[in-house]
Scaffold this active site. Structure first.
Site, mmCIF file in Angstrom:
data_model
loop_
_atom_site.group_PDB
_atom_site.id
_atom_site.type_symbol
_atom_site.label_atom_id
_atom_site.label_comp_id
_atom_site.label_asym_id
_atom_site.label_seq_id
_atom_site.Cartn_x
_atom_site.Cartn_y
_atom_site.Cartn_z
ATOM 1 N N GLU B 150 5.050 9.926 2.987
ATOM 2 C CA GLU B 150 4.500 10.558 1.789
ATOM 3 C C GLU B 150 3.000 10.450 1.923
ATOM 4 O O GLU B 150 2.454 9.346 2.045
ATOM 5 C CB GLU B 150 5.004 9.825 0.554
ATOM 6 N N CYS B 187 0.005 8.715 -6.597
ATOM 7 C CA CYS B 187 0.219 9.877 -5.723
ATOM 8 C C CYS B 187 0.533 11.120 -6.539
ATOM 9 O O CYS B 187 0.424 12.235 -6.039
ATOM 10 C CB CYS B 187 1.329 9.590 -4.725
#
Lengths: 380, 380
Positions: B150, B187
């Site tokens: 990620e 994020c």
């Protein structure tokens, strides 16, 4: 087959966790198509693994447009199949451009297709070098994409001791049938036999030699495949124990487990009706030889009840090495159904997490999306 | 959470197509663990995305041993969490070596872990450069392995016209809350606002400026993150419309859609409480801007009933761009449940086919195996 799947409500894996005001939002998820898929047809299956083959069916079922690069080994069959798909798409009202068949010379054409930014995934069945080349192209893109490449497998067959002692002649005859079907040009062809030295092994070898004696040279699918086969068997000629290492005849070679361990070239697939019988001194050496194998599409156990303890001992290693494990059958012949796994760890495929045959193949071309607190007007 | 999943009979996707003598063999399949997984903890989530975080839980639930590389941003928290996992593994009779926490200096240490032939898959949460480096190592191995990285996401929030006109002040206040939570170090931080020039936009900008006026400089997670943030906002200082481009203060910048299209640097994530408001001339320019985005973890629609036709028009593009789409919420805050998708197309992640949060994450670390004509003695 995919029609049955699509009629079930579960192919897109719908999930819903209802919201609770002030505690958590409402969350639904489902799988959606990845996008346009490039399919590279195989040389050896003009129907099942080519223009209208499994990858094309799975991608279309997932909702992905498909661009097939036809294989030059069967351009006219490919064109016929392509016309059928195009006509079926038009007749069923599918969107224009949902399917295209393209062809072009050499590897550069295929590389350009994989590099095209509009392509979202790749299905490939062919050689290890071809698959690795496409993987490299896909990974070097500004946006890397998944490549499902089926590349090479020698499909080990383990002749367990009680079975070998009980019926060496029957085993040899059945093996010859699997080895020579289609001149051995199947990705599941049994290219490796593993046995423990003991009762029945000499009789098995003798029956093999007898069964393959005088086999004619086969007409291979393409001149390139014939050349590669001739070179492959000629390189092992000093090990031959059955058949012939000349022309395109079936050939079985032999090595000890120690020789097999020391010669990486003996692990390479010789595409065609060639196999290698590796003799182990005992069960420990058999287990070590299995542990040393690369990833495979299949592994086969030939055993009697008395072989079950040894089979159980080997099973965990075989699961780590292969996509499908067969008991008292032969690897050639792949049923198309919901439980099939035609895949396996690298280098059998580039991605052992999926199958290219059977309805599970639809998962190759889907990805999940979640919808948070969506109003009904947006979900219908 | 995974305990509930493992109590259900379906986590390993068991399938069975019974055989019919002379017609087809009996075929069963299930999913088995990929093998040992290397997990790279995130800097910003010492618990949820680190030593005992989602990747570790998903891999252990799948049956994979885990080797965690602890993040140097929180070595002592990592060691504490590692001790808890080790003790829990011992207390519940898990095999020795099922979990290990390792640490070492620099990127080379992590690269060696990914290159180790015993590692079968990688989970990573961190920077785009770090993720790309590990992907390259994994692909260059003799046996390539999957990397679930990620990496970066700017999480676009679309302020649709009726919503913007109806409540610009409320929107701005809620946005500021999402932007500044945790000093923006999530994020899923909303790093991009997209709006059509029209009623409410001036009021929204004014409310933003007011809401962020005088915000103090934040203490960031690490000196490196603080340095990167200061550099990132300073580089956009000429575009500031709210907050401050000095030190580690929240900052909102502005650009037209044409400027955004012409400056690729404006698409890059500035990790922290920075966002960019892009103003489009009309719905067509908004649609084109959405189409031009890279892959994202999330996309958010802020709309009223009157905005539904436009939302419907944009939905297909948003599905192709993001892993989770939110209606009238904010991207920060990620529920851990069976419907969650914390993933998305590259470069949000290296592999948009999976999620790192929620029970669906178990699928990252499984692969299918089929068993053909297996006797009952071998399946139990």
């Amino acid at each position: 087959m995919f029609a049955d799947l699509l009629e079930s409500p579960e192919w897109d894996d719908p999930r819903h966790v209802p919201g609770e005001p002030g505690v958590r939002p409402d969350l639904r998820s489902r799988r959606i198509p990845l996008g346009p898929v490039a399919v590279f047809g195989a040389s050896n299956f003009p129907l099942a693994f080519s223009v209208a083959g499994g990858d094309t069916a799975a991608a279309l079922a997932a909702g992905c447009p498909v661009v097939v690069k036809g294989h030059p080994a069967h351009p006219r069959t490919g064109a016929l199949a392509g016309r059928c798909v195009t006509e079926a798409a038009a007749a069923t009202g599918m969107p224009g451009g949902v399917f295209a068949l393209v062809s072009g010379p050499g590897n550069e054409f295929g590389a350009r297709l994989v590099a095209d930014p509009r392509i979202a995934a790749v299905g490939f069945t062919g050689s290890r070098s071809g698959g690795l080349a496409l993987m490299a192209v896909a990974q070097a893109r500004p946006v890397p994409i998944p490549v499902y490449a089926e590349m090479s497998s020698i499909n080990p067959v383990l002749l367990l001791p009680a079975r070998l002692a009980a019926d060496p002649g029957g085993l040899a005859a059945a093996f010859v049938g699997s080895l020579t079907a289609g001149a051995g040009q199947f990705c599941t062809n049994p290219g490796l036999l593993l046995a423990i030295d003991g009762p029945g092994l000499p009789e098995f070898r003798a029956a093999l030699a007898e069964g393959l004696a005088g086999s004619p040279s086969a007409t291979m699918l393409t001149p390139a495949i014939a050349d590669a086969y001739r070179t492959g068997v000629a390189g092992r000629a000093d090990r031959i124990i059955a058949g012939s290492a000349e022309d395109c005849r079936p050939a079985v070679f032999a090595a000890t487990a120690a020789e097999f361990a020391a010669a990486p070239a003996l692990r390479e697939e010789v595409f065609g009706a060639a196999s290698l019988l590796v003799t182990c001194a005992d069960a420990d050496e058999l287990a070590a030889t299995v542990e040393s194998l690369e990833g495979q599409l299949t592994a086969t156990l030939q055993g009697e009840s008395d072989d079950l303890p040894l089979a159980r001992r080997l099973l965990s290693a075989l699961e780590r090495k292969a996509g499908r494990i067969i008991w008292n059958g032969w690897p050639t012949g792949v049923e198309v159904n919901a439980a099939q796994v035609h895949g396996g760890p690298f280098p059998a495929t580039s991605d052992g997490r999926t199958t290219s045959v059977g309805t599970m193949a639809i998962e190759r071309f889907l990805r999940p999306v979640a919808y948070q607190d969506f109003p009904a007007e947006l979900t219908t």
